[in-house]
Design a protein around this motif. Structure first.
Motif, PDB file in Angstrom:
ATOM      1  N   SER A   1       0.843  -1.196   0.000  1.00  0.00           N
ATOM      2  CA  SER A   1       0.000   0.000   0.000  1.00  0.00           C
ATOM      3  C   SER A   1       0.882   1.251   0.000  1.00  0.00           C
ATOM      4  O   SER A   1       1.941   1.263   0.614  1.00  0.00           O
ATOM      5  CB  SER A   1      -0.887  -0.001   1.249  1.00  0.00           C
ATOM      6  N   ASN A   2       0.438   2.285  -0.664  1.00  0.00           N
ATOM      7  CA  ASN A   2       1.185   3.548  -0.696  1.00  0.00           C
ATOM      8  C   ASN A   2       0.656   4.563   0.292  1.00  0.00           C
ATOM      9  O   ASN A   2       1.132   5.688   0.327  1.00  0.00           O
ATOM     10  CB  ASN A   2       1.109   4.166  -2.099  1.00  0.00           C
TER      11      ASN A   2
ATOM     12  N   ASN B   1      -0.263   4.457   4.085  1.00  0.00           N
ATOM     13  CA  ASN B   1      -0.394   3.837   5.396  1.00  0.00           C
ATOM     14  C   ASN B   1      -0.387   4.887   6.498  1.00  0.00           C
ATOM     15  O   ASN B   1       0.258   5.926   6.380  1.00  0.00           O
ATOM     16  CB  ASN B   1       0.744   2.847   5.621  1.00  0.00           C
TER      17      ASN B   1
ATOM     18  N   ARG C   1      11.334   2.120   1.028  1.00  0.00           N
ATOM     19  CA  ARG C   1       9.958   1.919   0.557  1.00  0.00           C
ATOM     20  C   ARG C   1       8.957   1.926   1.709  1.00  0.00           C
ATOM     21  O   ARG C   1       7.872   2.494   1.587  1.00  0.00           O
ATOM     22  CB  ARG C   1       9.859   0.601  -0.210  1.00  0.00           C
TER      23      ARG C   1
ATOM     24  N   SER D   1       5.911   4.722   2.415  1.00  0.00           N
ATOM     25  CA  SER D   1       4.503   4.311   2.444  1.00  0.00           C
ATOM     26  C   SER D   1       3.738   4.951   3.605  1.00  0.00           C
ATOM     27  O   SER D   1       2.509   4.933   3.622  1.00  0.00           O
ATOM     28  CB  SER D   1       4.391   2.787   2.526  1.00  0.00           C
TER      29      SER D   1
END
Length: 192
Positions: free
Chosen positions: A63-64, A66, A158, A162
Motif C-alpha cells: 500500500s502507498n 499507510n 519503501r 509508504s
C-alpha cells in the motif's frame, strides 16, 4: 499450537511444558515423554514475532497510503510504547498491524545518542519516542529484507515512503515527534 495458546493466555514460559503435560494427562490418562523446555518456548515466541514483522512489512509495502500510530502508557510502573499501522486493503477495508512494543527507559538524550537515528529530537521524551518509532520501522523492514533477500536499505526506504499519515495523542511531544520524523526522512515527506 499448545505452546502458543499457553503463552497467549499468559502462562509463564517455564510452566508451559508442565501445563501441556497436565492437560494431556487429564484428558488421556497418559504422560508425554517430552515437553518444550523454557528456552524452546522462548524461541517459538521470538519466531512468531519475526513472522509478524514479515507479515506487517508485506502489507505495508503493498500500500502507498499507510497510517502510522503510536501511544505510550504506564503499566505497573513501566512506560510502554506501542507502534502500529493501519493499511487500506485492495477491497477498501482496513487492517491493523503492530510494528513494535517497547519499554521506554526514560534516560537522558546523552544515554541514547549513539543509538539515535533521528538526530534532532528536542527533549528526552521526544528522543525516546523517535527512537522507538524508528527502531520499530527498521526492525520490520530488516525482517522482511532478510526473509526475501531484498536490500535492507531499499525495503526501509519503501516502507518509510509508504507512511503518509499519523494518528496519536494530541500532546505537544507527539506532534513534535511526527514533525521530526518527517524532517529526518523516517516517513514520507507528505506525512501529516
Amino acid at each position: 499450537m499448545a505452546v502458543y495458546q499457553g503463552v497467549k493466555n499468559q502462562c509463564p514460559v517455564d510452566r508451559v511444558g508442565v501445563v501441556i503435560n497436565e492437560v494431556v494427562r487429564s484428558l488421556t490418562g497418559q504422560e508425554l515423554d517430552a515437553t518444550p523446555c523454557p528456552s524452546t518456548v522462548t524461541n517459538m515466541v521470538r519466531e512468531l514475532g519475526t513472522a509478524s514483522d514479515i507479515q506487517s512489512a508485506e502489507a505495508l509495502l503493498a500500500s502507498n497510503n499507510n497510517c502510522l500510530s503510536w501511544d505510550a502508557t504506564e503499566d505497573r510502573g513501566r512506560h510502554v510504547n506501542e507502534v502500529h499501522s493501519s493499511v487500506i486493503t485492495e477491497e477498501g477495508g482496513r487492517k491493523y498491524y503492530t510494528l513494535g512494543l517497547a519499554q521506554l527507559s526514560g534516560g537522558t538524550t546523552n544515554d541514547y545518542s549513539e543509538h539515535m537515528k533521528v538526530s534532532k529530537c528536542r527533549s528526552n521524551m521526544q528522543f525516546i519516542q523517535c527512537f522507538a518509532l524508528q527502531t520499530s520501522i527498521e526492525d520490520v523492514a530488516d525482517a522482511h529484507a532478510e526473509f526475501t533477500g531484498a536490500s535492507p536499505e531499499e525495503v526501509r526506504r519503501r516502507l518509510k515512503q509508504s507512511m503518509t499519515a499519523s494518528v496519536t495523542d494530541r500532546c505537544a511531544v507527539n506532534k513534535s515527534v511526527a514533525r521530526q520524523m518527517r524532517e529526518e526522512g523516517t516517513v514520507n515527506q507528505d506525512f501529516v
